[in-house]
Design a protein around this motif. Structure first.
Motif, PDB file in Angstrom:
ATOM      1  N   ALA A   1       3.860   5.446  -5.718  1.00 34.79           N
ATOM      2  CA  ALA A   1       3.734   5.423  -7.174  1.00 34.79           C
ATOM      3  C   ALA A   1       2.672   6.412  -7.641  1.00 34.79           C
ATOM      4  N   ALA A   2       1.564   6.483  -6.935  1.00 34.42           N
ATOM      5  CA  ALA A   2       0.506   7.425  -7.296  1.00 34.42           C
ATOM      6  C   ALA A   2       0.997   8.861  -7.175  1.00 34.42           C
TER       7      ALA A   2
ATOM      8  N   ALA B   1       0.834  -1.201   0.000  1.00 37.76           N
ATOM      9  CA  ALA B   1       0.000   0.000   0.000  1.00 37.76           C
ATOM     10  C   ALA B   1       0.870   1.252   0.000  1.00 37.76           C
ATOM     11  N   ASP B   2       1.962   1.237   0.778  1.00 33.87           N
ATOM     12  CA  ASP B   2       2.879   2.376   0.785  1.00 33.87           C
ATOM     13  C   ASP B   2       3.521   2.565  -0.580  1.00 33.87           C
TER      14      ASP B   2
ATOM     15  N   ALA C   1       2.958  13.836  -9.830  1.00 33.78           N
ATOM     16  CA  ALA C   1       4.042  14.786 -10.071  1.00 33.78           C
ATOM     17  C   ALA C   1       4.421  14.809 -11.549  1.00 33.78           C
ATOM     18  N   ALA C   2       4.480  13.643 -12.172  1.00 33.04           N
ATOM     19  CA  ALA C   2       4.817  13.572 -13.595  1.00 33.04           C
ATOM     20  C   ALA C   2       3.742  14.232 -14.445  1.00 33.04           C
ATOM     21  N   ALA C   3       2.484  14.015 -14.087  1.00 30.48           N
ATOM     22  CA  ALA C   3       1.393  14.632 -14.841  1.00 30.48           C
ATOM     23  C   ALA C   3       1.434  16.148 -14.706  1.00 30.48           C
TER      24      ALA C   3
END
Length: 97
Positions: free
Chosen positions: A43-44, A37-38, A49-51
């Motif tokens: 990753a989310a 979950a962490d 941040a990338a978006a």
């Protein structure tokens, strides 16, 4: 009778051992699930941040393109005005001969 107690003790020990292993496995599974979950949350966050960075880059590129188009239009207008002036000078020169 002693054999019965001995067999009962062995069975009880085996049951306690088996129960203890299941608890360890459950704790390890819960720990692995928490780690997963962490990792998913990290990753989310990285995807967000990338978006955001991509959106900023697209906005900057669009702004630069608009600026370049505006500059090109101004240069074309100036060139057309110079051509008109040159043509008028040529007409005046031809008329005075």
């Amino acid at each position: 009778m002693n054999k019965s107690y001995l067999i009962a003790a062995v069975i009880a020990a085996a049951a306690l051992t088996a129960c203890g292993k299941k608890e360890d496995a459950a704790v390890q599974a819960a720990s692995a699930a928490a780690s997963a979950a962490d990792a998913a949350a990290s990753a989310a966050s990285a995807v967000d941040a990338a978006a955001s960075a991509a959106a900023t880059t697209v906005d900057n590129a669009a702004s630069a393109t608009a600026d370049a188009a505006s500059s090109a239009a101004a240069a074309a207008t100036d060139a057309a005005a110079s051509a008109v002036d040159a043509a008028a000078s040529a007409v005046d020169a031809a008329a005075s001969k």
